[in-house]
Write a protein that holds these residues in place. Structure first.
Motif, PDB file in Angstrom:
ATOM      1  N   TYR A  24      33.586  -6.336 -39.723  1.00 51.03           N
ATOM      2  CA  TYR A  24      33.555  -6.082 -41.166  1.00 51.03           C
ATOM      3  C   TYR A  24      32.299  -5.375 -41.666  1.00 51.03           C
ATOM      4  CZ  TYR A  24      37.607  -9.159 -41.582  1.00 51.03           C
ATOM      5  OH  TYR A  24      38.839  -9.725 -41.479  1.00 51.03           O
ATOM      6  N   PHE A  25      31.187  -5.537 -40.988  1.00 51.92           N
ATOM      7  CA  PHE A  25      29.947  -4.919 -41.453  1.00 51.92           C
ATOM      8  C   PHE A  25      29.744  -3.574 -40.772  1.00 51.92           C
ATOM      9  CE2 PHE A  25      29.119  -9.233 -42.769  1.00 51.92           C
ATOM     10  CZ  PHE A  25      28.317  -9.104 -43.893  1.00 51.92           C
ATOM     11  N   SER A  26      29.309  -2.600 -41.547  1.00 56.31           N
ATOM     12  CA  SER A  26      28.955  -1.304 -40.966  1.00 56.31           C
ATOM     13  C   SER A  26      27.530  -0.958 -41.383  1.00 56.31           C
ATOM     14  CB  SER A  26      29.933  -0.219 -41.412  1.00 56.31           C
ATOM     15  OG  SER A  26      29.953  -0.133 -42.820  1.00 56.31           O
ATOM     16  N   LYS A  55      30.340  -3.040 -52.612  1.00 58.61           N
ATOM     17  CA  LYS A  55      29.790  -3.531 -51.355  1.00 58.61           C
ATOM     18  C   LYS A  55      28.708  -4.575 -51.600  1.00 58.61           C
ATOM     19  CE  LYS A  55      30.355   0.950 -49.056  1.00 58.61           C
ATOM     20  NZ  LYS A  55      29.635   2.062 -48.406  1.00 58.61           N
ATOM     21  N   ILE A  56      28.499  -5.384 -50.574  1.00 64.38           N
ATOM     22  CA  ILE A  56      27.316  -6.236 -50.484  1.00 64.38           C
ATOM     23  C   ILE A  56      26.443  -5.595 -49.414  1.00 64.38           C
ATOM     24  CG2 ILE A  56      26.416  -8.499 -49.817  1.00 64.38           C
ATOM     25  CD1 ILE A  56      28.985  -9.736 -50.887  1.00 64.38           C
ATOM     26  N   TYR A  57      25.139  -5.553 -49.671  1.00 65.43           N
ATOM     27  CA  TYR A  57      24.196  -4.891 -48.779  1.00 65.43           C
ATOM     28  C   TYR A  57      23.288  -5.940 -48.135  1.00 65.43           C
ATOM     29  CZ  TYR A  57      25.655  -1.071 -51.793  1.00 65.43           C
ATOM     30  OH  TYR A  57      26.406  -0.177 -52.505  1.00 65.43           O
ATOM     31  N   PHE A  58      22.976  -5.741 -46.861  1.00 64.51           N
ATOM     32  CA  PHE A  58      22.018  -6.566 -46.136  1.00 64.51           C
ATOM     33  C   PHE A  58      20.985  -5.621 -45.540  1.00 64.51           C
ATOM     34  CE2 PHE A  58      20.416  -8.453 -42.190  1.00 64.51           C
ATOM     35  CZ  PHE A  58      20.020  -9.702 -42.631  1.00 64.51           C
ATOM     36  N   VAL A  59      19.724  -5.815 -45.897  1.00 68.96           N
ATOM     37  CA  VAL A  59      18.673  -4.896 -45.457  1.00 68.96           C
ATOM     38  C   VAL A  59      18.252  -5.239 -44.027  1.00 68.96           C
ATOM     39  CG1 VAL A  59      16.383  -3.949 -45.923  1.00 68.96           C
ATOM     40  CG2 VAL A  59      17.861  -4.642 -47.834  1.00 68.96           C
ATOM     41  N   LYS A  60      18.495  -4.307 -43.129  1.00 71.63           N
ATOM     42  CA  LYS A  60      18.054  -4.452 -41.737  1.00 71.63           C
ATOM     43  C   LYS A  60      16.595  -4.020 -41.615  1.00 71.63           C
ATOM     44  CE  LYS A  60      18.844  -2.579 -37.109  1.00 71.63           C
ATOM     45  NZ  LYS A  60      19.552  -1.549 -36.341  1.00 71.63           N
ATOM     46  N   ASP A  83      36.984  -6.456 -47.331  1.00 67.16           N
ATOM     47  CA  ASP A  83      36.606  -7.098 -46.073  1.00 67.16           C
ATOM     48  C   ASP A  83      35.869  -8.412 -46.317  1.00 67.16           C
ATOM     49  OD1 ASP A  83      37.757  -5.042 -44.613  1.00 67.16           O
ATOM     50  OD2 ASP A  83      35.854  -3.961 -44.363  1.00 67.16           O
ATOM     51  N   PHE A  84      35.036  -8.425 -47.331  1.00 72.17           N
ATOM     52  CA  PHE A  84      34.305  -9.636 -47.683  1.00 72.17           C
ATOM     53  C   PHE A  84      35.275 -10.755 -48.060  1.00 72.17           C
ATOM     54  CE2 PHE A  84      32.607 -12.225 -51.171  1.00 72.17           C
ATOM     55  CZ  PHE A  84      31.592 -12.864 -50.509  1.00 72.17           C
ATOM     56  N   PHE A 131      36.944 -11.938 -44.934  1.00 67.06           N
ATOM     57  CA  PHE A 131      35.973 -12.652 -44.105  1.00 67.06           C
ATOM     58  C   PHE A 131      35.755 -14.076 -44.627  1.00 67.06           C
ATOM     59  CE2 PHE A 131      31.282 -12.628 -42.585  1.00 67.06           C
ATOM     60  CZ  PHE A 131      31.612 -13.262 -41.404  1.00 67.06           C
ATOM     61  N   THR A 132      35.549 -14.224 -45.924  1.00 66.11           N
ATOM     62  CA  THR A 132      35.303 -15.554 -46.494  1.00 66.11           C
ATOM     63  C   THR A 132      36.578 -16.404 -46.506  1.00 66.11           C
ATOM     64  OG1 THR A 132      35.533 -14.658 -48.735  1.00 66.11           O
ATOM     65  CG2 THR A 132      33.289 -14.902 -47.872  1.00 66.11           C
ATOM     66  N   LYS A 133      37.712 -15.767 -46.483  1.00 63.86           N
ATOM     67  CA  LYS A 133      38.977 -16.507 -46.394  1.00 63.86           C
ATOM     68  C   LYS A 133      39.138 -17.121 -44.999  1.00 63.86           C
ATOM     69  CE  LYS A 133      43.913 -15.708 -47.057  1.00 63.86           C
ATOM     70  NZ  LYS A 133      44.912 -14.681 -47.375  1.00 63.86           N
TER      71      LYS A 133
END
Length: 193
Positions: free
Chosen positions: A28-30, A49-54, A112-113, A116-118
């Protein structure tokens, strides 16, 4: 494995994923990359989108009718970021998201989120923790902005964000503290940086 920082984040939240959930993270994450000062999301666009800082640093901000910017928050490595009202309600974002450095982020689309949470209780627990942390941040931020003097704001910011102070321009920090850049510069001279 490309998602190692995400999995490390989940482990640190004391909610280790199963191998199935790890596969779902991969599915799900790109990954996306943005150059310094690049706009990730413009105000008025729907945040999908939800963002996650790498790696890197981003900020959310809005501007008033005079064009004065107000930085809402900074998200650095291992932080999540989104414009929640836009993401959940499918309305135009009141804020802009901008990279402050060359930045690599992981993103997950809303569809996708939701899937995923489902599927994953662990993902739901992490989302709940992120929402709780964000709510606590907002309450603290409101108190910070309304009860502290400019000098106290600068002192508290520098004490809690010495790593960020070196990565962000004085002008942008001033927009976060809601003081002028001149006031920020004058006040920070009183404190070791």
């Amino acid at each position: 494995m490309q998602d190692l920082p995400l999995l490390k984040f989940f482990e640190q939240a004391k909610l280790p994923f199963t191998s199935l959930e790890e596969a779902l993270v991969e599915k799900y994450f790109s990954q996306e990359s943005f150059k310094k000062n690049e706009i990730i999301l413009n105000a008025g666009e729907v945040c999908k989108k939800i963002y996650f800082v790498k790696k890197g640093l981003i900020r959310t901000f809005h501007a008033n009718v005079n064009g004065t910017e107000f930085t809402r928050l900074f998200a650095k490595e291992n932080d999540f970021c989104t414009i929640l009202i836009s993401f959940t309600e499918k309305i135009g974002s009141p804020a802009t998201i901008q990279s402050l450095e060359d930045t690599d982020i992981f993103t997950i689309k809303k569809s996708d989120f939701l899937e995923f949470t489902k599927i994953s209780q662990c993902a739901r627990d992490i989302y709940t923790k992120i929402l709780e942390d964000y709510q606590n941040f907002q309450i603290g931020r409101l108190e910070f902005l309304t009860t502290l003097s400019p000098k106290e704001k600068v002192q508290k910011f520098l004490a809690e964000n010495s790593d960020l102070e070196k990565r962000i321009s004085d002008k942008i920090i001033a927009t976060y503290l809601q003081i002028t850049p001149e006031t920020y510069s004058r006040c920070k001279k009183h404190f070791k940086v």
